[in-house]
Design an enzyme around this catalytic site. Structure first.
Site, PDB file in Angstrom:
ATOM      1  N   ILE A 139       0.840  -1.207   0.000  1.00 14.27           N
ATOM      2  CA  ILE A 139       0.000   0.000   0.000  1.00 14.27           C
ATOM      3  C   ILE A 139       0.870   1.250   0.000  1.00 14.27           C
ATOM      4  CG2 ILE A 139      -1.937  -1.100   1.191  1.00 14.27           C
ATOM      5  CD1 ILE A 139      -1.082   0.622   3.694  1.00 14.27           C
ATOM      6  N   ASP A 140       2.157   1.102   0.361  1.00 11.86           N
ATOM      7  CA  ASP A 140       3.021   2.284   0.511  1.00 11.86           C
ATOM      8  C   ASP A 140       3.449   2.897  -0.822  1.00 11.86           C
ATOM      9  OD1 ASP A 140       2.882   1.591   3.175  1.00 11.86           O
ATOM     10  OD2 ASP A 140       4.829   0.596   3.194  1.00 11.86           O
ATOM     11  N   ARG A 175     -12.184  22.252  15.517  1.00 10.60           N
ATOM     12  CA  ARG A 175     -11.003  21.581  16.051  1.00 10.60           C
ATOM     13  C   ARG A 175      -9.901  21.431  15.009  1.00 10.60           C
ATOM     14  NH1 ARG A 175     -14.396  16.773  19.039  1.00 10.60           N
ATOM     15  NH2 ARG A 175     -14.373  17.714  21.113  1.00 10.60           N
TER      16      ARG A 175
END
Ligand code: F6P
Length: 362
Positions: A139-140, A175
């Protein structure tokens, strides 16, 4: 009739089952060969021999499934294997044992599907005389020899969806939301999902960041009316030397779990100190590599599986399949291993992100 074997090694990733199905449908359906599945990666050729028959029925209905039906393992590296001798653990290269076990199952060739670690093992086995073909997976997206790896597209999709969801809650509560994502030493997942998910700040391993500048950027955004911010942090990101937020060892930060205060938490802690805003941290962790593969990853995995079988049919071993442009091609395993594909710190995509107003920590 040929008999070939296939294994999946290293961390799982969406699209592995598409590869297995592609291999079996091409090898069994088209060539009339037999396919043996080796279970749990190279562990299935080390701690006992664990195999199963892969016929057309065995791969029915698996295209859309995440994970790997063969199981995988990211321990049990035969190049560095723990062997007990005189009550002590010695780390040894036991590749020749893998070759022996492989020969005993009566297969003519092996397809090894995995990341850098698995492909290094495949290269070593090829040097020892085994007929091996590699298929890159992670996935990298950090492998240099292929334009893209399958699994990556799904991971970027998962993170993008998470960012979409986090936007609404961050905005409602005014936030700062710090989202830690995977990628090991490469920032591809963070960069691409940050762009597609509308992040305000993206921190990459390739660009050491200044926490002061990150805080200044969020402050500026607030002054312009942006009452919330989304900060995407790659798990491998680290602060500039001399700043307080620093990364610990690689092992401490892998996978976003099993460790105290990963980089996401550390960045969130620093932002809390420098800004008068509520900050929350989300570590997406293994959600990024679980579940259904995207259509892109199903197609790429399938094409890789078919191409690997073609290479075996041609007796073209010691090779790895790869995507170059729109074509699936082959390259040598030797060329494929060891060099990582990192985000160019001044490349087009990074510059595009900065021109969009995304802050990259520098
Ligand atoms: O290489 C894929 C990857 O998911 C990385 O992004 C992450 O650092 C690592 O594997 C986590 O691996 P595990 O938790 O399986 O050891």
């Amino acid at each position: 009739m040929k008999t070939i074997a296939v294994l999946t090694g290293g961390g799982d990733c969406p699209g592995l089952n598409a590869v297995i199905r592609g291999v079996v449908r091409s090898a069994v359906g088209t060539h009339g060969w037999r396919v043996i599945g080796i279970e749990d990666g190279f562990d299935g050729l080390l701690s006992g021999i664990k195999t199963r028959e892969l016929d057309l029925k065995a791969v029915r209905g698996i295209l859309q499934l995440g994970g790997t039906i063969l199981g995988t393992s990211n321990h049990g590296n035969p190049l560095h294997y723990p062997v007990m001798e005189d009550g002590e653990v010695h780390w040894m290269d036991v590749s020749s044992q893998v070759v022996e076990h492989f020969n005993s199952i009566g297969a003519d060739a092996l397809i090894a599907v995995g990341g850098d670690g698995t492909l290094k093992i495949a290269q070593r086995l090829y040097e020892l005389g085994m007929n091996v073909v590699g298929i890159p997976k992670t996935i990298d997206n950090d492998l240099k020899a292929t334009d893209v790896t399958f699994g990556y597209n799904t991971a970027v999709g998962v993170v993008t969806e998470a960012l979409d969801r986090l936007h609404t809650t961050a905005e409602s509560h005014h936030r700062v939301m710090v989202v830690e994502v995977m990628g090991r030493d490469a920032g591809w997942i963070a960069l691409e999902s940050g762009i597609s998910g509308g992040a305000d700040v993206i921190l990459l391993p390739e660009i050491p960041f200044s926490i002061e500048k990150v805080c200044a950027a969020i402050r500026r955004r607030r002054e312009r009316g942006g009452r919330f911010s989304i900060v995407v942090v790659a798990e491998g990101a680290s602060a500039l030397d001399g700043e307080q937020v620093v990364q610990e060892s690689a092992n401490n930060r892998r996978g976003g779990v099993d460790r105290l205060g990963g980089i996401g938490e550390q960045v969130a802690g620093q932002i809390t100190q420098c800004l008068d805003m509520e900050v929350r941290t989300v570590v997406l962790g293994h959600l990024q590599r679980g579940g259904t593969p995207s259509p892109f990853d199903r197609i790429l995995g399938t094409r890789f599986g078919v191409k690997a079988v073609d290479l075996i049919a041609d007796g073209d071993f010691g090779k790895m399949v790869a995507l170059r442009g729109r074509s699936v091609v082959s390259t040598t395993l030797a060329e494929a291993v060891g060099s990582l594909n990192l985000v160019p710190a001044h490349g087009e995509m990074v510059q595009a992100a900065e021109k969009l107003g995304i802050m990259l920590g520098r």
